[in-house]
Enzyme design. Structure first.
Site, PDB file in Angstrom:
ATOM      1  N   HIS A 140       1.129  -1.542  -0.184  1.00 46.95           N
ATOM      2  CA  HIS A 140       0.109   0.032   0.278  1.00 46.95           C
ATOM      3  C   HIS A 140       0.636   1.266  -0.012  1.00 46.95           C
ATOM      4  CE1 HIS A 140      -3.754  -1.840   1.545  1.00 46.95           C
ATOM      5  NE2 HIS A 140      -3.412  -2.344   0.184  1.00 46.95           N
ATOM      6  N   GLU A 154       1.045   4.145   2.102  1.00 45.53           N
ATOM      7  CA  GLU A 154       2.063   4.210   3.616  1.00 45.53           C
ATOM      8  C   GLU A 154       3.004   2.939   3.617  1.00 45.53           C
ATOM      9  OE1 GLU A 154      -2.304   4.401   4.695  1.00 45.53           O
ATOM     10  OE2 GLU A 154      -0.791   3.386   2.719  1.00 45.53           O
ATOM     11  N   CYS A 189      -1.626  -0.714   7.587  1.00 47.38           N
ATOM     12  CA  CYS A 189      -1.259   0.429   7.576  1.00 47.38           C
ATOM     13  C   CYS A 189      -0.878   0.939   8.557  1.00 47.38           C
ATOM     14  CB  CYS A 189      -2.252   1.013   6.162  1.00 47.38           C
ATOM     15  SG  CYS A 189      -1.258   0.445   4.224  1.00 47.38           S
ATOM     16  N   ALA A 243     -20.901   9.031 -27.698  1.00 49.66           N
ATOM     17  CA  ALA A 243     -20.539  10.076 -29.231  1.00 49.66           C
ATOM     18  C   ALA A 243     -21.631  10.542 -30.081  1.00 49.66           C
ATOM     19  CB  ALA A 243     -20.019   9.640 -30.177  1.00 49.66           C
ATOM     20  N   ARG A 246     -12.201   2.735 -20.798  1.00 49.14           N
ATOM     21  CA  ARG A 246     -12.375   1.500 -21.292  1.00 49.14           C
ATOM     22  C   ARG A 246     -11.315   1.238 -20.050  1.00 49.14           C
ATOM     23  NH1 ARG A 246     -13.559  -0.444 -27.147  1.00 49.14           N
ATOM     24  NH2 ARG A 246     -15.232   0.893 -27.106  1.00 49.14           N
ATOM     25  N   THR A 254     -26.291  -2.626 -30.310  1.00 49.45           N
ATOM     26  CA  THR A 254     -24.923  -2.891 -30.396  1.00 49.45           C
ATOM     27  C   THR A 254     -23.628  -3.749 -30.872  1.00 49.45           C
ATOM     28  OG1 THR A 254     -25.244  -0.492 -29.245  1.00 49.45           O
ATOM     29  CG2 THR A 254     -23.163  -1.385 -29.856  1.00 49.45           C
ATOM     30  N   LEU A 277     -14.849  -4.091 -27.665  1.00 49.44           N
ATOM     31  CA  LEU A 277     -14.740  -3.703 -26.283  1.00 49.44           C
ATOM     32  C   LEU A 277     -13.665  -3.815 -25.453  1.00 49.44           C
ATOM     33  CD1 LEU A 277     -18.858  -4.771 -25.610  1.00 49.44           C
ATOM     34  CD2 LEU A 277     -17.939  -2.231 -26.792  1.00 49.44           C
ATOM     35  N   GLU A 307     -22.091   1.831 -23.315  1.00 48.08           N
ATOM     36  CA  GLU A 307     -21.241   2.638 -24.020  1.00 48.08           C
ATOM     37  C   GLU A 307     -22.522   2.676 -25.279  1.00 48.08           C
ATOM     38  OE1 GLU A 307     -18.029   2.058 -25.566  1.00 48.08           O
ATOM     39  OE2 GLU A 307     -16.296   2.675 -23.962  1.00 48.08           O
ATOM     40  N   LEU A 321     -28.552   2.875 -23.096  1.00 45.82           N
ATOM     41  CA  LEU A 321     -27.955   4.397 -22.134  1.00 45.82           C
ATOM     42  C   LEU A 321     -29.280   5.258 -21.551  1.00 45.82           C
ATOM     43  CD1 LEU A 321     -25.409   4.926 -24.879  1.00 45.82           C
ATOM     44  CD2 LEU A 321     -24.786   4.695 -22.623  1.00 45.82           C
TER      45      LEU A 321
END
EC number: 3.5.4.26
Length: 341
Positions: free
Chosen positions: A44, A46, A82, A152, A182, A194, A202, A279, A285
């Site tokens: 991590h 720290e 941590c 778009a 992505r 699509t 993709l 997408e 959408l």
């Protein structure tokens, strides 16, 4: 703390489902060590911060202040706590950007450090630190992935042609930008039209970085198994009302009714997928928009007009414009859901 945030961003796309974290060790105004969480399952921030202190400066660690963008962990995960490291190094003061609301941490790291006599200050650039890990916080506080919508459209508001012939909207610079997006997310989702008509891969072929898990909404298994989403290059999950048998593909049986999206978010949460990039297409959408199931929307608008075609989705409510970027002739508008403001 600003430096902590800068450092943390260097782990973008490589530490999920852990949060991005940066840490800086300061003695009398001089940075003597800094580090960030570089890879999931590795040290991590720290730990890297302390490790990067030069040998000549190690005597200053018990006299220094550690700045860290997120509360240090107090539990054993893939790495030791941590908070224990900070106590063992006898660091007298810790300044924290924001508290970690993950149940395994939430205040426990602070409590452990205070019990050891360490002075702890919280809430420094708190909103900026929370925003840095908005995917992480949304996942743990809302029990669902952080949802990003992307599309778009032409200058006159079209997303595609009525005859579904290929219509290039965004330019090559924007395409690479999208592939960078992505690489930052855990999963990517498209609807059946699509997947069938555009035959997308993709993936992140235009940007160095891991490709997200592919989620395909396909109620009747209409996407041909010869399409790119079934090439086994990346994990693919098909959400369907039927059960398929394509090798290497995971099928999630969910009814395509009003409960589809909430149930899908529940299952994604159960798989520890903290973010999803939606997408397309326009109908898919708009379903997310109409349900209020979105946190961020990234809309690419080209300079070209189409005159006719499939209308682009419409953001409802009062989306908050966060950023505008121009890439050649494309304008990219990034919105946040006003619910969060």
């Amino acid at each position: 703390m600003k430096r902590c945030i800068e450092l943390a961003r260097m782990g973008e796309g490589r530490v999920m489902p852990n949060p991005m974290v940066g840490a800086v060790l300061v003695h009398e105004g001089r940075i003597i060590g800094e580090g960030y969480h570089e890879w999931y399952g590795h040290a991590h921030a720290e730990v890297n911060c302390v490790k990067n202190v030069a040998s000549v400066d190690r005597v200053l660690i018990p006299l220094a202040t550690m700045y860290v963008s997120l509360e240090p962990c107090a539990h054993h995960g893939k790495t030791p706590p941590c908070a224990d490291l900070i106590v063992n190094e006898k660091i007298p003061e810790v300044v924290i950007g924001c508290i970690d609301t993950f149940s395994e941490v939430s205040g426990h790291g602070i409590k452990k450090m205070k019990a050891a006599g360490i002075q702890v200050i919280t809430g420094v650039l708190e909103q900026e630190c929370r925003d840095l890990n908005r995917r992480f916080f949304t996942f743990h506080e809302r029990s669902r992935p952080y949802i990003i919508l992307k599309w778009a459209q032409t200058a006159d508001g079209y997303i595609g042609t009525l005859d579904r012939k290929a219509m290039k909207v965004s330019n090559s610079f924007t395409d690479r930008w999208v592939h960078r997006w992505r690489s930052q997310e855990a999963a990517i989702l498209v609807g059946p039209k699509t997947a069938i008509e555009d035959n997308p891969s993709l993936n992140t072929r235009l940007w160095p970085g891991a490709s997200p898990i592919r989620i395909i909404l396909d109620p009747f298994l209409g996407v041909p198994t010869t399409h790119n989403v079934f090439n086994n290059a990346v994990k693919t999950i098909v959400v369907t009302e039927k059960m398929g048998q394509e090798k290497g593909v995971e099928y999630w049986p969910i009814p395509f009714d009003e409960a589809l999206l909430p149930k899908l978010m529940e299952m994604l949460h159960g798989r520890n997928l903290q973010s999803i990039l939606v997408e397309g297409g326009a109908k898919t959408l708009q379903q997310f928009i109409d349900r209020g199931l979105w946190d961020e929307a990234r809309v690419i608008i080209s300079k070209n007009a189409a005159g006719s075609g499939w209308r682009a989705p419409v953001l409802t409510g009062e989306p908050v414009l966060q950023e505008q970027v121009s890439l050649d002739a494309d304008n990219i508008y990034i919105y946040r859901n006003r619910r969060d403001y």
